[in-house]
Design a protein around this motif. Structure first.
Motif, PDB file in Angstrom:
ATOM      1  N   LEU A 180     -18.085   1.282  -2.856  1.00 26.53           N
ATOM      2  CA  LEU A 180     -16.839   0.648  -3.286  1.00 26.53           C
ATOM      3  C   LEU A 180     -15.912   1.761  -3.776  1.00 26.53           C
ATOM      4  N   PHE A 181     -14.680   1.797  -3.267  1.00 22.07           N
ATOM      5  CA  PHE A 181     -13.756   2.886  -3.606  1.00 22.07           C
ATOM      6  C   PHE A 181     -12.674   2.377  -4.543  1.00 22.07           C
ATOM      7  N   LEU A 182     -12.548   3.050  -5.697  1.00 27.86           N
ATOM      8  CA  LEU A 182     -11.616   2.642  -6.749  1.00 27.86           C
ATOM      9  C   LEU A 182     -10.770   3.838  -7.159  1.00 27.86           C
ATOM     10  N   GLY A 183      -9.587   3.572  -7.718  1.00 31.98           N
ATOM     11  CA  GLY A 183      -8.706   4.659  -8.132  1.00 31.98           C
ATOM     12  C   GLY A 183      -8.770   4.917  -9.633  1.00 31.98           C
ATOM     13  N   ALA A 184      -8.737   6.196 -10.005  1.00 30.81           N
ATOM     14  CA  ALA A 184      -8.745   6.573 -11.420  1.00 30.81           C
ATOM     15  C   ALA A 184      -7.447   6.183 -12.117  1.00 30.81           C
ATOM     16  N   LYS A 185      -6.419   5.857 -11.354  1.00 32.90           N
ATOM     17  CA  LYS A 185      -5.155   5.428 -11.962  1.00 32.90           C
ATOM     18  C   LYS A 185      -5.388   4.199 -12.838  1.00 32.90           C
ATOM     19  N   ASP A 186      -6.283   3.320 -12.385  1.00 29.35           N
ATOM     20  CA  ASP A 186      -6.666   2.148 -13.173  1.00 29.35           C
ATOM     21  C   ASP A 186      -8.019   2.445 -13.822  1.00 29.35           C
ATOM     22  N   TYR A 187      -7.994   3.361 -14.790  1.00 28.98           N
ATOM     23  CA  TYR A 187      -9.243   3.900 -15.351  1.00 28.98           C
ATOM     24  C   TYR A 187     -10.083   2.797 -15.982  1.00 28.98           C
ATOM     25  N   LEU A 197       0.816  -1.221   0.000  1.00 34.37           N
ATOM     26  CA  LEU A 197       0.000   0.000   0.000  1.00 34.37           C
ATOM     27  C   LEU A 197       0.847   1.268   0.000  1.00 34.37           C
ATOM     28  N   HIS A 198       0.323   2.282  -0.673  1.00 37.02           N
ATOM     29  CA  HIS A 198       0.991   3.587  -0.736  1.00 37.02           C
ATOM     30  C   HIS A 198      -0.079   4.665  -0.584  1.00 37.02           C
ATOM     31  N   GLU A 199       0.316   5.911  -0.786  1.00 38.47           N
ATOM     32  CA  GLU A 199      -0.631   7.019  -0.567  1.00 38.47           C
ATOM     33  C   GLU A 199      -1.841   6.966  -1.504  1.00 38.47           C
ATOM     34  N   GLY A 200      -1.683   6.332  -2.665  1.00 35.44           N
ATOM     35  CA  GLY A 200      -2.835   6.170  -3.572  1.00 35.44           C
ATOM     36  C   GLY A 200      -3.912   5.338  -2.899  1.00 35.44           C
ATOM     37  N   HIS A 201      -3.500   4.189  -2.343  1.00 36.30           N
ATOM     38  CA  HIS A 201      -4.459   3.348  -1.610  1.00 36.30           C
ATOM     39  C   HIS A 201      -5.005   4.113  -0.393  1.00 36.30           C
ATOM     40  N   ALA A 202      -4.094   4.801   0.306  1.00 37.37           N
ATOM     41  CA  ALA A 202      -4.492   5.511   1.522  1.00 37.37           C
ATOM     42  C   ALA A 202      -5.571   6.553   1.213  1.00 37.37           C
ATOM     43  N   SER A 203      -5.477   7.171   0.020  1.00 35.06           N
ATOM     44  CA  SER A 203      -6.482   8.183  -0.330  1.00 35.06           C
ATOM     45  C   SER A 203      -7.864   7.539  -0.467  1.00 35.06           C
ATOM     46  N   LEU A 204      -7.892   6.275  -0.893  1.00 31.29           N
ATOM     47  CA  LEU A 204      -9.186   5.579  -1.001  1.00 31.29           C
ATOM     48  C   LEU A 204      -9.742   5.274   0.397  1.00 31.29           C
ATOM     49  N   LEU A 236       4.954  11.137 -11.350  1.00 35.24           N
ATOM     50  CA  LEU A 236       4.778   9.694 -11.554  1.00 35.24           C
ATOM     51  C   LEU A 236       3.593   9.189 -10.722  1.00 35.24           C
ATOM     52  N   ALA A 237       2.672   8.481 -11.359  1.00 32.19           N
ATOM     53  CA  ALA A 237       1.527   7.928 -10.630  1.00 32.19           C
ATOM     54  C   ALA A 237       2.034   6.902  -9.624  1.00 32.19           C
ATOM     55  N   MET A 238       1.574   7.007  -8.389  1.00 34.90           N
ATOM     56  CA  MET A 238       1.992   6.012  -7.388  1.00 34.90           C
ATOM     57  C   MET A 238       1.477   4.644  -7.793  1.00 34.90           C
ATOM     58  N   SER A 239       2.343   3.643  -7.616  1.00 29.87           N
ATOM     59  CA  SER A 239       1.985   2.263  -7.955  1.00 29.87           C
ATOM     60  C   SER A 239       2.866   1.328  -7.157  1.00 29.87           C
ATOM     61  N   CYS A 288     -11.795   7.669  -7.220  1.00 27.22           N
ATOM     62  CA  CYS A 288     -10.991   8.749  -6.612  1.00 27.22           C
ATOM     63  C   CYS A 288      -9.806   9.103  -7.501  1.00 27.22           C
ATOM     64  N   PRO A 289      -9.369  10.378  -7.456  1.00 25.00           N
ATOM     65  CA  PRO A 289      -8.300  10.825  -8.355  1.00 25.00           C
ATOM     66  C   PRO A 289      -6.967  10.103  -8.128  1.00 25.00           C
ATOM     67  N   THR A 290      -6.163  10.062  -9.171  1.00 25.82           N
ATOM     68  CA  THR A 290      -4.833   9.443  -9.113  1.00 25.82           C
ATOM     69  C   THR A 290      -3.913  10.251  -8.197  1.00 25.82           C
ATOM     70  N   VAL A 291      -3.265   9.571  -7.271  1.00 27.42           N
ATOM     71  CA  VAL A 291      -2.288  10.235  -6.402  1.00 27.42           C
ATOM     72  C   VAL A 291      -0.910  10.040  -7.032  1.00 27.42           C
ATOM     73  N   ARG A 292      -0.139  11.131  -7.097  1.00 27.64           N
ATOM     74  CA  ARG A 292       1.152  11.117  -7.797  1.00 27.64           C
ATOM     75  C   ARG A 292       2.310  11.474  -6.877  1.00 27.64           C
TER      76      ARG A 292
HETATM   77  P1  AMP Z   1      -4.010  -2.361  -6.511  1.00 26.99           P
HETATM   78  O1  AMP Z   1      -3.507  -2.656  -5.139  1.00 26.99           O
HETATM   79  O2  AMP Z   1      -2.950  -1.928  -7.466  1.00 26.99           O
HETATM   80  O3  AMP Z   1      -4.887  -3.474  -7.043  1.00 26.99           O
HETATM   81  O4  AMP Z   1      -4.964  -1.098  -6.376  1.00 26.99           O
HETATM   82  C1  AMP Z   1      -6.040  -1.087  -5.476  1.00 26.99           C
HETATM   83  C2  AMP Z   1      -6.860   0.165  -5.696  1.00 26.99           C
HETATM   84  O5  AMP Z   1      -6.049   1.313  -5.467  1.00 26.99           O
HETATM   85  C3  AMP Z   1      -7.391   0.281  -7.127  1.00 26.99           C
HETATM   86  O6  AMP Z   1      -8.717   0.810  -7.097  1.00 26.99           O
HETATM   87  C4  AMP Z   1      -6.440   1.260  -7.747  1.00 26.99           C
HETATM   88  O7  AMP Z   1      -6.987   1.990  -8.836  1.00 26.99           O
HETATM   89  C5  AMP Z   1      -6.146   2.173  -6.572  1.00 26.99           C
HETATM   90  N1  AMP Z   1      -4.881   2.899  -6.789  1.00 26.99           N
HETATM   91  C6  AMP Z   1      -3.663   2.358  -7.074  1.00 26.99           C
HETATM   92  N2  AMP Z   1      -2.744   3.335  -7.273  1.00 26.99           N
HETATM   93  C7  AMP Z   1      -3.398   4.510  -7.104  1.00 26.99           C
HETATM   94  C8  AMP Z   1      -3.006   5.890  -7.174  1.00 26.99           C
HETATM   95  N3  AMP Z   1      -1.751   6.252  -7.467  1.00 26.99           N
HETATM   96  N4  AMP Z   1      -3.945   6.829  -6.948  1.00 26.99           N
HETATM   97  C9  AMP Z   1      -5.236   6.484  -6.663  1.00 26.99           C
HETATM   98  N5  AMP Z   1      -5.662   5.201  -6.575  1.00 26.99           N
HETATM   99  C10 AMP Z   1      -4.767   4.231  -6.790  1.00 26.99           C
END
Ligand code: AMP
Length: 288
Positions: free
Chosen positions: A151-158, A38-45, A189-192, A180-184
């Protein structure tokens, strides 16, 4: 700030019981499915779920059926303690961490899949055949286990978010999907979770992916050029700034059907995937 009594649950039965107790207490259930690391992208969800639901569940499950045999299932990172710490710090009530035999019992080979036509074949579906069937199947199972209101999903995986929203409609799941918006990172760089696979050199080049999306957005907003002109400019941009990356695709699509569009009018999705040595990165931007 939050009570520290977060529960970690491994079985489907215990998860159902925990959700049922929250429901009896009148709580609205928010759910954030993840694969961990997990990173800040997940945390934002988790934050978004926390802000609108009285009870928040996060799942951490590296779903084997969404990986092709050639992909990175075996090396996918599993920093569980750190992940649990992040969930606790952001106020999750429960973290569901089933092991693979719990989700896919070895003595009961799965005969059912949830697959989606058209949306699942576009973009990443072309280079990852079967991937979105794996995603839909596991999320369908998780929705049946957790039964969330939101259900909370990230726009990074549009594409994934678009597909899951459609699956929810087609199969009448009583859940609202919130994207939710992509956290960078500060350099764009998009967090991943997969950024950890990048070498130092590749990490230095990877912000060019976001840079190329900004270039595309600027071109489209300015003069609405044909899609192929935008794609060509993005290719040139990435090739010059991220020579370690191999472009898997750059596509300009209708933001709902995900079909390629020749013109950049209306709401368009600009999406890309670039392969580095050990990491395939995706990113996107929606341009009005
Ligand atoms: P994952 O663990 O990669 O399967 O992602 C779990 C959820 O977190 C998915 O809904 C992703 O779209 C979301 N997510 C992953 N990276 C980001 C990011 N950088 N910003 C926002 N959401 C993200």
């Amino acid at each position: 700030m939050f009570a520290n009594d977060m529960e970690t649950i491994k079985t489907i039965k215990a998860m159902r019981e925990s959700v049922a107790a929250a429901r009896r207490a009148g709580k609205k259930i928010g759910f954030v499915p993840t694969m961990g690391a997990l990173h800040e992208g997940h945390a934002s969800l988790v934050d978004a779920a926390r802000a609108s639901c009285g009870w928040v569940a996060v799942s951490i499950f590296v779903n084997p059926i969404q990986f092709a045999p050639t992909e990175d299932l075996a090396s996918y990172p599993h920093p569980l303690e750190k992940d649990l710490e992040l969930c606790r710090a952001r106020g999750a009530d429960v973290v569901f961490v089933p092991d693979v035999n719990e989700m896919y019992p070895p003595d009961r080979p799965r005969l059912t899949d949830v697959s989606i036509r058209e949306l699942g074949d576009a973009l990443c579906g072309r280079s990852r055949p079967g991937h979105f069937t794996g995603v839909c199947t596991v999320v369908a199972k998780l929705l049946n286990i957790v039964g969330p209101d939101k259900l909370f999903l990230g726009a990074k995986d549009y594409q994934q978010a678009t597909i899951l929203r459609r699956m929810i409609l087609d199969l009448d799941y009583p859940v609202d999907a919130v994207v939710c918006p992509t956290v960078r990172e500060s350099d764009g760089l998009a967090m991943s979770s997969r950024n950890a696979y990048l070498s130092a050199g590749e990490r230095g080049q990877a912000p060019a992916l976001h840079g190329s999306l900004l270039l595309a957005a600027e071109m489209i907003r300015k003069s609405r050029p044909p899609a192929e002109q935008v794609v060509a400019a993005m290719k040139e941009f990435i090739t010059a700034r991220a020579p370690a990356g191999k472009i898997d695709y750059i596509q300009i699509c209708d933001s709902e059907s995900l079909r390629d569009v020749p013109e950049t009018r209306g709401l368009v999705l600009v999406a890309l995937a670039v392969r580095f040595d050990k990491a395939r990165l995706i990113d996107n931007i929606v341009v009005e």
